[in-house]
Enzyme design. Structure first.
Site, PDB file in Angstrom:
ATOM      1  N   ALA A   1       0.849  -1.209   0.000  1.00 58.07           N
ATOM      2  CA  ALA A   1       0.000   0.000   0.000  1.00 58.07           C
ATOM      3  C   ALA A   1       0.869   1.237   0.000  1.00 58.07           C
ATOM      4  CB  ALA A   1      -0.889   0.018   1.230  1.00 58.07           C
ATOM      5  N   ASP A   2       0.368   2.252  -0.655  1.00 54.73           N
ATOM      6  CA  ASP A   2       1.004   3.569  -0.586  1.00 54.73           C
ATOM      7  C   ASP A   2       0.274   4.491   0.379  1.00 54.73           C
ATOM      8  OD1 ASP A   2       1.793   2.437  -3.400  1.00 54.73           O
ATOM      9  OD2 ASP A   2       3.284   3.909  -2.768  1.00 54.73           O
TER      10      ASP A   2
END
Ligand code: MRU
Length: 356
Positions: A248-249
């Site tokens: 995930a960013d």
């Protein structure tokens, strides 16, 4: 990690070298980063990438510049740190890790500066140590994510057989301070002897899967197969995939998650095939200031990253190009978010994380 583990950065007090990931897998070259400007450029040019690694290189570039050129007075130090952090935050907008690190460092610095008699030298030293600790914590967090994730996937698979997983983009040692997030889960399964196979997607257009994840998997001798992004559906249907695990960013308050473009379609495919879909992310990638994924700024990369391969144009000249680097997976498609504090349902993450 063994002494032979891949490293995205090599750091010692006053010295930072970054593995230039643009050259992989053909060449493994570390380049010096001696200042914040160079750190920001390495991030923007994607010599180093991956949400946690972006924050670590950003903060360590500040640490090395301070170690080698320490400001003589506190106001100059404060201004330098503030301007440096602004520059680093702006280098790439979607991953929240650098912004969160900057906010935390600013708060820490304000508190330190208020201590009676605190000298500019002491303040400088405390910033350097803070950046060094960020790197150490990331490795620790990743190991915990690996353990929690492996355990959950095995429980969910509900058998004593080894499991087959599918992953996207690069979330390994190269994207972090070490070990990796989603790839850390893969690593943990492998170490437990419970991974039958991992499929890694090519991850167009920038090929983080075929260039970087495949490189890590081969390096670690993990049983793995590369597929194009367009083969994900048939792989899920025909290769007994037990779980999809991605990084995930930015994970926002309702559990919506921004990650490498293509993640969203994998989540839809996983749902269709009844395969659990996990996001592996440290709390440093969580941003509960945003209510839903609709508010996440999605970086758009230059068109040549899509039209060209290794500097050779492969797309028809004159065609228009849209190149969003990330997409948002809605929380209802996510089975669980694997953090260093445990595995949470997307709608339970915000209240579940104790330190955030
Ligand atoms: O554009 P990139 O290569 O920086 O994108 C990386 C990803 O999307 C990763 O999945 C994410 O940053 C998590 S890395 C542990």
């Amino acid at each position: 990690m063994s002494a032979m583990s891949l490293e995205s950065v090599r750091y010692g007090r006053g010295s930072l070298r970054v593995l230039n990931q643009l050259l992989l897998p053909q060449r493994s070259e570390y380049e010096p980063v001696t200042a914040v400007q160079e750190g920001a450029r390495a991030i923007r040019d994607m010599k180093v990438r991956g949400a946690p690694a972006i924050a670590i290189v950003g903060c360590l570039s500040l640490a090395v510049e301070l170690a080698n050129n320490p400001p003589c007075e506190t106001p100059a130090l404060m201004t330098f740190v503030r301007e440096s952090l602004d520059l680093l935050i702006g280098a790439r907008p979607t991953a929240v890790n650098m912004k969160k690190a900057a906010d935390e460092l600013n708060t820490f610095l304000a508190r330190e500066a208020e201590k009676p008699g605190c000298t500019v030298q002491e303040l400088t030293e405390s910033i350097i140590k803070w950046a060094e600790a960020l790197r150490e914590k990331d490795i620790d967090d990743n190991r915990k994510i690996g353990e929690f994730g492996a355990q959950r996937i095995l429980e969910n698979a509900g058998s004593t057989e080894a499991v087959c997983v599918l992953t996207h983009c690069n979330t390994g040692s190269l994207a972090t301070a070490g070990y990796g997030t989603a790839l850390g889960v893969v690593r943990s399964l492998h170490t437990l002897g419970r991974l039958s196979h991992v499929f890694c997607t090519e991850t167009r257009p920038y090929n983080q899967g075929s260039r970087l994840t495949a490189y890590e998997l081969v390096y670690e001798k993990i049983p793995a197969t590369l597929i194009t992004d367009s083969m994900a559906a048939v792989t899920m249907r025909e290769r007994r995939v037990s779980a999809v695990v991605v990084g995930a960013d930015r994970v926002v308050a309702n559990g919506d998650t921004a990650n490498k473009v293509g993640t969203y379609q994998l989540a839809i495919l996983a749902k269709h095939h009844g395969i659990p879909f996990y996001v592996a992310a440290p709390s440093t990638s969580c941003d509960f200031s945003l209510p839903t994924g609709a508010s996440i700024v999605i970086e758009e990369r230059p068109s040549n990253e899509l039209t060209d391969i290794n500097g050779t144009r492969v797309a028809a000249p004159g065609i228009g190009v849209w190149n969003p680097a990330f997409d948002v997976t809605p929380h209802e498609l996510i089975t669980g978010i694997i953090t260093e504090q445990g595995v949470f349902k997307p709608d339970e993450l915000k209240d579940g994380l104790t330190r955030f």
